[in-house]
Design an enzyme around this catalytic site. Structure first.
Site, PDB file in Angstrom:
ATOM      1  CB  CYS A 118      -0.920   0.081   1.206  1.00 44.63           C
ATOM      2  SG  CYS A 118      -2.071  -1.283   1.313  1.00 44.63           S
ATOM      3  NE  ARG A 143       4.504   1.755  -0.028  1.00 40.96           N
ATOM      4  CZ  ARG A 143       5.509   1.581   0.812  1.00 40.96           C
ATOM      5  NH1 ARG A 143       6.736   1.804   0.409  1.00 40.96           N
ATOM      6  NH2 ARG A 143       5.296   1.187   2.045  1.00 40.96           N
ATOM      7  CD1 TRP A 146       0.148  -6.341  -3.067  1.00 39.28           C
ATOM      8  CD2 TRP A 146       0.030  -6.914  -0.909  1.00 39.28           C
ATOM      9  NE1 TRP A 146       0.538  -7.663  -2.954  1.00 39.28           N
ATOM     10  CE2 TRP A 146       0.476  -8.040  -1.647  1.00 39.28           C
ATOM     11  CE3 TRP A 146      -0.130  -7.039   0.468  1.00 39.28           C
ATOM     12  CZ2 TRP A 146       0.770  -9.256  -1.050  1.00 39.28           C
ATOM     13  CZ3 TRP A 146       0.164  -8.262   1.063  1.00 39.28           C
ATOM     14  CH2 TRP A 146       0.619  -9.354   0.306  1.00 39.28           C
ATOM     15  CG  ASN A 193       1.741   1.151   4.204  1.00 41.26           C
ATOM     16  OD1 ASN A 193       2.884   1.563   4.258  1.00 41.26           O
ATOM     17  ND2 ASN A 193       1.483  -0.111   3.997  1.00 41.26           N
ATOM     18  N   GLY A 194      -0.434  -0.579   6.404  1.00 40.63           N
ATOM     19  CA  GLY A 194      -0.042  -1.339   7.597  1.00 40.63           C
ATOM     20  C   GLY A 194      -1.138  -2.322   7.948  1.00 40.63           C
ATOM     21  CD  GLU A 208      17.041 -12.935  -7.544  1.00 40.18           C
ATOM     22  OE1 GLU A 208      16.493 -13.447  -6.562  1.00 40.18           O
ATOM     23  OE2 GLU A 208      16.639 -11.881  -8.077  1.00 40.18           O
ATOM     24  CE  LYS A 234      13.780 -11.188  -9.946  1.00 44.92           C
ATOM     25  NZ  LYS A 234      14.300 -10.842  -8.735  1.00 44.92           N
ATOM     26  CD  GLU A 271      10.129 -11.802  -8.060  1.00 41.84           C
ATOM     27  OE1 GLU A 271       9.958 -11.229  -6.982  1.00 41.84           O
ATOM     28  OE2 GLU A 271      11.138 -11.606  -8.768  1.00 41.84           O
ATOM     29  CG  HIS A 275      19.734 -36.646  -3.573  1.00 45.05           C
ATOM     30  ND1 HIS A 275      20.120 -37.939  -3.323  1.00 45.05           N
ATOM     31  CD2 HIS A 275      20.876 -35.921  -3.623  1.00 45.05           C
ATOM     32  CE1 HIS A 275      21.443 -37.987  -3.194  1.00 45.05           C
ATOM     33  NE2 HIS A 275      21.921 -36.773  -3.380  1.00 45.05           N
ATOM     34  CE  LYS A 315      11.717  -2.596  -6.072  1.00 42.78           C
ATOM     35  NZ  LYS A 315      12.083  -3.962  -6.443  1.00 42.78           N
TER      36      LYS A 315
HETATM   37  C1  G6P Z   1       9.119  -8.367  -1.955  1.00 42.67           C
HETATM   38  C2  G6P Z   1       9.667  -7.931  -3.296  1.00 42.67           C
HETATM   39  C3  G6P Z   1      11.004  -8.625  -3.557  1.00 42.67           C
HETATM   40  C4  G6P Z   1      11.963  -8.359  -2.426  1.00 42.67           C
HETATM   41  C5  G6P Z   1      11.367  -8.749  -1.071  1.00 42.67           C
HETATM   42  C6  G6P Z   1      12.218  -8.240   0.077  1.00 42.67           C
HETATM   43  O1  G6P Z   1       8.752  -9.701  -2.013  1.00 42.67           O
HETATM   44  O2  G6P Z   1       8.749  -8.225  -4.328  1.00 42.67           O
HETATM   45  O3  G6P Z   1      11.559  -8.142  -4.769  1.00 42.67           O
HETATM   46  O4  G6P Z   1      13.138  -9.081  -2.637  1.00 42.67           O
HETATM   47  O5  G6P Z   1      10.077  -8.158  -0.910  1.00 42.67           O
HETATM   48  O6  G6P Z   1      12.230  -6.843   0.023  1.00 42.67           O
HETATM   49  P1  G6P Z   1      13.364  -5.938   0.624  1.00 42.67           P
HETATM   50  O7  G6P Z   1      12.921  -4.535   0.338  1.00 42.67           O
HETATM   51  O8  G6P Z   1      13.410  -6.235   2.089  1.00 42.67           O
HETATM   52  O9  G6P Z   1      14.632  -6.287  -0.056  1.00 42.67           O
END
Ligand code: G6P
Length: 614
Positions: A2, A27, A75, A101-102, A487, A491, A494, A510, A609
């Site tokens: 949010c 956000r 969100w 937000n929260g 990672e 990606k 996501e 395994h 994010k």
């Molecule tokens: C969310 C984002 C990710 C990020 C993670 C941790 O899931 O979509 O891209 O890696 O949060 O966020 P931070 O700001 O703590 O790195």
């Protein structure tokens, strides 16, 4: 999680707010809404499910004249994405509007109590409780909005950044924070507030980062005033923003994600600047130099992070153990906080977070500090909560990352962890001066080598067409390439919504080997490191099950080239620097596959994010 924006001033209130919402859309984008105090004294509320552009469409024929306003992009946590659950939320009499937000953890209790007093609720959100409670207190105590907000917040358990506006006092916005970020921008006869500085930077560089427990009284013609929940005045610390507006625009790229991938030579240069000196012979990290004793006496390092930052943390383990010989553990912050951790003052906890606001990571920081550990932050957003709550730290300095899928922040985090490891190794004598110099020499070259890797983009774009409709992917790597595999898989998941699994290559036999067939591509990260011969075996195991193979190899590779269906060659670097080089082709592969599938790469579904809720 949010985003909130607010504005009082003579500018176009609607434009400022909507532009701000676009900046904060990373956000969350489940719904958006706006409350405007019109010059005729009405409080107009407009909301729309979905992205901010839907709200703009909805507002086209509406009365947008305003003296002040607040806005929100959501969100969803409590209640599905819908018009009724969209913020702002209104009091019973429609005179007070609030954005939040929260999470209000005790909202059920408060809601039941308010219902007993005759309150009717129009949404399933936790937030609505807050605005109803404020109204209830205001009416029953015949007090000001400020007093009602303070009293209401005393009853709230949870996290909040809020902005509240009242029809009868159109020249005032009340804002407050606890555990969720809030920045106030002080302009010339205008004041802004937002979840981060991105909606503010084009109007003013003077900002105040609200602290936990502070309430801001923002008035049209008066200086900003901050009080605590007991109404005691708080100091106002005005900071200067270092951000520039061009960092928030796409700069000719079709998507932020692609821009951020291509920015990496520069962001890595910024990250290294002033930290690798004397032609690479010395590595200077202030947070370490200022706390030498802590790092000399450390008996253990615990890394806490979430998501992509956790993958960087896993690389941190390899880097720190190799260079410092201090044992390292890596924990998901969300698990660490509930694992009854055992820490003491010889432990160093490194919290990694791009946003500096991730709720679980912040909670892990608090626990670690309470137990006496020395807590070190690795963050990107200057002035965010984690750098403020930690004992010391290092910024990655890669500039605002807007694309929801992290790219340049990941390589910045890995670069900072590499320099931290080298600096600690230098200090403790576990790295010889010649080893530091050798590493430093390569670190300085990394931005140019990354430029070279980015030259693979056309080849990767072509390759992506072959695999766009694959339903599953396996990503395999060993040693330093294992976190890169994790990672790479994240990606792809996501942004393209293709199922992908990252695995340590040797563990594949395994279990995951059972699902390999001609339909299942494997991406194998196989630079020429000390595990190269081992991974050649793993490649053979995949090949003999008819799986197709995309391999990331070092220039000049011969063995894997024979086995793989496609190879992407990257320049040779020391083993500990390979993750920065090998992760970039994976970023591009996921980007192009998602584009081929016509997905919104900058705003993938269900994600946000900055995750400021548990
Ligand atoms: C969310 C984002 C990710 C990020 C993670 C941790 O899931 O979509 O891209 O890696 O949060 O966020 P931070 O700001 O703590 O790195």
């Amino acid at each position: 999680m949010c985003g909130i924006v607010g504005y009082i001033g003579d500018g176009n209130v609607y434009d400022v707010l909507v532009k701000g919402l676009h900046r904060l859309e990373y956000r969350g984008y489940d719904s958006a809404g706006i409350a405007l105090v019109a010059p005729d004294g009405r409080l107009n509320l407009y909301k729309a499910k979905g992205k901010v552009s839907n709200l703009e469409d909805y507002c086209r024929d509406k009365d947008l004249r305003a003296k002040a306003g607040i806005a929100h992009t959501r969100w969803a946590t409590h209640g599905e994405p819908s018009d009724s659950n969209a913020h702002p939320h209104f009091s019973q009499d429609g005179r007070i509007a609030l954005v939040h937000n929260g999470t209000i953890e005790n909202y059920k209790l408060l809601k039941d109590a308010l219902k007993q007093h005759g309150c009717t609720f129009h949404s399933e959100t936790d937030t609505e409780v807050l605005v109803q409670l404020i109204e209830y207190i205001k009416i029953n105590n015949d007090c000001s909005l400020l007093d009602a907000v303070r009293e209401a917040l005393k009853q709230v358990v949870g996290a909040y950044a809020i902005a509240v506006i009242e029809r009868d006092h159109p020249d005032t916005i009340i804002a407050a924070r606890k555990s969720s970020p809030l920045v106030i921008g002080i302009g010339d006869k205008e004041t802004f507030l937002a979840s981060d500085a991105t909606p503010i930077v084009e109007y003013t560089k003077n900002v105040v980062y609200l602290k936990d427990g502070e309430v801001a009284v923002i008035k049209r013609d008066e200086p900003l005033k901050l009080v605590d929940l007991e109404n005691k005045d708080c100091d106002i610390d005005i900071r200067t923003l270092e951000m520039s507006i061009s960092q928030l625009e796409k700069g000719g790229y079709p998507h932020f994600m692609l821009k951020e991938i291509f920015e990496q030579p520069n962001t890595l240069r910024d990250c290294i600047r002033g930290r690798v000196v004397d032609d690479g012979k010395r590595i200077l990290i202030n947070g370490i130099l200022d706390n030498k004793e802590k790092f000399l006496n450390a008996k253990r390092i615990v890394i806490v992070a979430c998501g992509t930052s956790w993958h960087a943390g896993l690389l941190g383990k390899y880097l720190l153990q190799d260079m410092t010989r201090i044992p390292v553990e890596v924990e998901y912050a969300s698990e660490f906080r509930y694992s009854n951790p055992v820490l003491d003052d010889r432990d160093i906890v490194i919290a990694i977070s791009q946003s500096g606001e991730t709720a679980d990571t912040l909670a892990a920081v608090e626990i670690a500090r309470k137990q006496g550990a020395f807590v070190y932050g690795v963050s990107n957003v200057v002035g965010s909560s984690i750098p403020r709550e930690t004992d010391s730290g290092t910024y990655i300095h890669v500039g605002p990352e807007i694309g929801v899928a992290s790219t340049k922040a990941f390589t910045g985090q890995v670069m900072v962890l590499t320099m931290l490891a080298a600096a600690i190794g230098q200090l403790r004598g576990t790295l010889a001066p010649e080893q530091v110099a050798e590493l430093g020499k390569y670190i300085i070259r990394i931005p140019d080598l990354v430029t070279k890797v980015l030259g693979l983009a056309p080849q990767i774009e072509h390759l992506s067409l072959i695999y766009t409709y694959a339903r599953n992917f396996l990503y395999l790597g060993r040693g330093y390439s294992y976190p890169v595999a994790l990672e790479g898989a994240l990606k792809l998941k996501e942004i393209s919504y293709i199922h992908a699994e990252g695995y340590p290559a040797a563990e594949m036999k395994h279990g995951p080997i059972a699902i390999i067939d001609a339909e299942m591509p494997s991406v194998i990260i196989a630079p020429n490191d000390h595990l190269y011969e081992k991974i050649v075996n793993n490649v053979q195991q995949v090949k003999s099950r008819e799986g197709s193979i995309i391999a990331i190899v070092t220039e000049g590779d011969k063995e894997i080239r024979e086995l793989a269906d496609h190879v992407l060659e990257v320049p040779a670097v020391p083993e500990c620097l390979t993750p920065i080089i090998t992760s970039i082709p994976l970023q591009l592969l996921s980007y192009y596959i998602a584009i081929n599938k016509r997905k919104n790469v900058d705003m993938p579904r269900n994600l946000a994010k900055s995750v400021t809720v548990e």
